[in-house]
Structures are given as C-alpha cells and as structure tokens.
Enzyme design. Structure first.
Site, PDB file in Angstrom:
ATOM      1  N   SER A   1     -43.346   7.336 -35.494  1.00 10.45           N
ATOM      2  CA  SER A   1     -42.801   6.034 -36.027  1.00 10.45           C
ATOM      3  C   SER A   1     -43.102   5.174 -34.542  1.00 10.45           C
ATOM      4  O   SER A   1     -42.871   3.871 -35.365  1.00 10.45           O
ATOM      5  CB  SER A   1     -41.224   6.618 -34.687  1.00 10.45           C
TER       6      SER A   1
ATOM      7  N   ASN B   1     -42.850   5.446 -28.208  1.00 10.52           N
ATOM      8  CA  ASN B   1     -41.570   6.815 -27.992  1.00 10.52           C
ATOM      9  C   ASN B   1     -41.676   8.271 -27.812  1.00 10.52           C
ATOM     10  O   ASN B   1     -41.846   9.540 -28.636  1.00 10.52           O
ATOM     11  CB  ASN B   1     -42.089   6.750 -29.824  1.00 10.52           C
ATOM     12  N   PHE B   2     -42.008   8.012 -26.070  1.00 14.52           N
ATOM     13  CA  PHE B   2     -42.164   9.492 -26.036  1.00 14.52           C
ATOM     14  C   PHE B   2     -40.601  10.371 -25.776  1.00 14.52           C
ATOM     15  O   PHE B   2     -39.339   9.350 -26.514  1.00 14.52           O
ATOM     16  CB  PHE B   2     -42.685   9.693 -24.620  1.00 14.52           C
TER      17      PHE B   2
ATOM     18  N   ARG C   1     -41.977   9.025 -14.964  1.00  9.41           N
ATOM     19  CA  ARG C   1     -42.382   9.848 -14.179  1.00  9.41           C
ATOM     20  C   ARG C   1     -44.016   9.484 -13.823  1.00  9.41           C
ATOM     21  O   ARG C   1     -44.641   9.627 -12.725  1.00  9.41           O
ATOM     22  CB  ARG C   1     -42.882  11.371 -14.595  1.00  9.41           C
TER      23      ARG C   1
ATOM     24  N   ASP D   1     -39.169   8.702 -39.506  1.00  5.20           N
ATOM     25  CA  ASP D   1     -39.767   7.908 -38.599  1.00  5.20           C
ATOM     26  C   ASP D   1     -40.275   6.378 -39.304  1.00  5.20           C
ATOM     27  O   ASP D   1     -40.797   5.591 -38.737  1.00  5.20           O
ATOM     28  CB  ASP D   1     -41.285   8.823 -38.373  1.00  5.20           C
TER      29      ASP D   1
END
Length: 409
Positions: free
Chosen positions: A18, A94-95, A102, A171
């Site tokens: 995606s 796109n995590f 973090r 996607d």
C-alpha cells in the site's frame, strides 16, 4: 526535468504494497523518493519470481527510489533519518499506529523541526479508534469491509471451494488514495503555507471505492434487479473458435435486457412472458442465456461481433492474459509497458505510466535499488565524511546487501 512533481522530496518509510504503491506513483510523477529500509529488509523482496537476486514484485513498486538501509535502534541512525526528514516535502509511512513515535519520527516529532511537511500515515483502520492496533493485510480488510462477502455471494454455488479474491485491492486503492491525499495537502500548502498530517485507512478506502455500498446499505428490496449498474454480473461467452469474451452488463437488469434484445435484433424477447421482469429473467436465466449464447455462436469473427454489440450501446471485451495485453497494438501505441533494468544484465517488463500529459515529461522508470545501495550517496549529501560512513557500516548501523538471502556487506 519537466515532470509534474519535479523537485518534490519524499521520505518513504513504507513496505510491502500500500505505502510503496503510493510513493512509487509519486516517483513516477517526478518526485525524488528516498526509501528507508530496515535491516531485516522489505518483505516484498521475497516475492517471486526473481531475476538474479531481485524480486520482480519488489521492482514493480520500488523502481526509481533511492534506498538507504539503517537501524533506527541506534541514536546515530535516528539522527541521520531525522536530518532527511528536515528537508522533506512529504513523508509517507504504513507501519502500525505509533511505531515511528518510538523512534522520535512521528508527525508530532517531525513537525517540530519541519512545520511545512505533509505527513501521510497509511494503516488498516486509522490511527485512532477501537481497531487501530489490529494487523491489516488486504485479505483481512476485504473480509471486514464487505468485499469478500460480495465476491462469495457473486459466485454462490458455482464455487466448489470458497476462496479470497485474487488481487490486493485494499493495498493498491489505499496507495492511490494516499497519492490523492498528498496532492490535496500540497495544494493546501501552496495556498496557505501550512503542512499537515493525513490519516488514510484501508478499511475506509474499501468502503469508499465500493460502487454498490450505498445501495447495499439502503436495505431496499430491488425485486431481483442486480445492484447498481450490474457490471459485476457481466456474463462470459465463447466464439466458435474458443475465444472468450464478456459483454459489460447483465441481461437480468431491465435497462440492459432491452439493449441485449436490440443487440440481437430480437424484439420478440421483449414480449416473452418468461422475461417480463427481473425476477422472471432470473428464474429463467438458463433459457435467456442459451438464446444469447446461440446468437454469439453465429459470429466467427470478433470484430464483426463487436460492431453489432456496439450498435446497441453495449461494450465487449476479449478475455486476455496480462502477457497478451502487453503484446497488443494498444500497449505499443500507449507505451503501456516499460522496460526496467533488472540489475542482472537485462530488463524486466513492468507496467508503464497510466497518464499522458500535454506539457509535462515523465521520468524514465529508474533502476530498482538493492538494499542500502544509496547509503553512501545519501549520507554524503548530509556532509557525513567517508570515514564516518565507514564507521557506521562497521557498527552495523548502516546495512547493505543484494538480496534477502544474501549476507550483509
């Protein structure tokens, strides 16, 4: 270069499909895209088939993007990437929600030192809400958004074994919606000077691109008429020589039934009580389809059939393979196939650009980079010395290799 997005700098944190499809589209429109690949590598590099060490699945979504591979668990790695983000016009990731936070690379982190950035996050169900942390891949999003049910209902008893759709619609469509979001946010920045954050959801995308969604949610009884304009009910036919073709629209749908009768010059069927309503045509579908198939078989030439079908306002299409299409006269005229360096001494066929601009010139496809192949060039642009780059490589902060199965250099 005169490409529409020439000069646009994109930092690409995406992987698999995606996000890479979004940033590849930006690259094909002229943007300078730098892909940040983690040490483990983009799993898309494992997609078969390979040419030499390069996955053609990876090539299709990533050709032309520069590539650095860096371990963000090290503060030195985070600093290098943050410096890239300082100069970026656009950042795409796109995590799962919260992942880049973090590492100090969330929108809130980046906007503090790059207030004009357009930052796009692509995820399954959005960055907030009850489903935000759910893993999301195209088949699961298809299942959750009604697409799979539509496919199963469409084939019904004809399926000997229930199965998922063959393409990753969620996607690809979401990647394109990401491109639209980027272009809209850039236009807003052009008008106001403000960058912004854009949250793009695969699930929301699949709902928005479902042309039958409004009808399906209405709860209305359609008396067996196919929903919307019945494109998904378009039947398949064979010519005497075995050529497979489709005519767009179902003869069950009343307006299309009229056109089918005109196509066959069979006005008698309009008065046939077996076909008077959609419910009756559905009940007598085998008889109706036998009439149409018998008429189709009177043509031995596809061009002659197409002429008569077109007279009635219907459209016909031959069932081809992708390979067939790539070798067609249309593909040659459109330049629909590009030849991309396969990094093994040859070229690989890839889809070409879907646009033609009257004034703009699109860039050449570009090469597919190996993992970390641009490490030295990109870091040198930041003023990092060759000695410092060598140290980063020795410490494993920078990574490079030619394939997922290969050893790191």
């Amino acid at each position: 270069m005169n490409a529409p997005l020439s000069g646009l700098r994109v930092v690409d944190f995406t992987r698999v499909l995606s996000g890479p499809h979004c940033t590849k589209t930006l690259r094909d429109l002229g943007a300078d895209v730098t892909k940040i690949e983690p040490p483990a590598g983009d799993v898309a590099r494992a997609g078969v088939p390979y040419v030499g060490p390069m996955s053609l699945y990876y090539v299709q979504q990533n050709a032309g993007k520069r590539n650095i591979s860096i371990d963000l668990n090290y503060p030195e790695g985070r600093e290098i990437v943050a410096n890239l983000c300082k100069d970026a016009d656009v950042i795409v990731e796109n995590f799962r929600p919260g992942t880049l936070a973090r590492f100090g690379l969330s929108y809130n982190d980046v906007v503090a030192f790059n207030p004009n950035v357009v930052y796009v996050s692509i995820s399954g169900y959005g960055q907030t809400g009850p489903w935000k942390n759910r893993p999301a891949f195209a088949p699961t999003v298809h299942a959750e958004t009604g697409h799979t049910e539509i496919v199963l209902n469409h084939f019904g008893a004809a399926l000997t074994q229930i199965q998922n759709d063959s393409c990753s619609h969620a996607d690809v469509y979401t990647g394109l919606q990401g491109v639209i979001a980027v272009l809209a946010a850039l236009q807003h920045r052009e008008r106001t000077g403000e960058g912004q954050y854009v949250d793009v959801s695969m699930a929301a995308t699949m709902l928005s691109v479902n042309e039958r969604a409004g009808a399906l949610m209405s709860g209305r009884d359609v008396n067996d008429e196919p929903y919307a304009l019945s494109a998904n009910e378009s039947p398949l036919f064979s010519l005497p020589d075995g050529t497979l073709l489709t005519i767009a629209s179902s003869p069950i749908f009343t307006p299309m039934f009229v056109k089918y009768c005109a196509m066959m010059r069979r006005t008698d069927l309009l008065a046939d009580p077996r076909f008077a309503t959609a419910t009756l045509r559905k009940a007598n579908q085998k008889i109706l389809m036998a009439e149409i198939r018998a008429w189709i078989l009177t043509f031995s030439d596809l061009d002659q059939l197409q002429a008569q079908v077109s007279e009635s306002g219907l459209a016909i299409g031959q069932v081809r393979t992708v390979q067939d299409l790539s070798e067609s006269e249309w593909a040659a005229d459109w330049n629909a196939i590009s030849h991309v360096d396969d990094r093994d001494g040859g070229t690989a066929k890839m889809p070409g650009a879907p646009w033609r601009f009257s004034l703009s010139t699109l860039p050449a496809p570009g090469i597919p980079y190996f993992q970390g192949e641009s490490n030295v060039d990109v870091l040198a642009e930041q003023g990092i010395t060759p000695e410092a780059i060598a140290t980063l490589q020795e410490r494993g902060i920078l990574r490079s290799r030619r394939s997922l199965s290969g050893q790191f250099d």
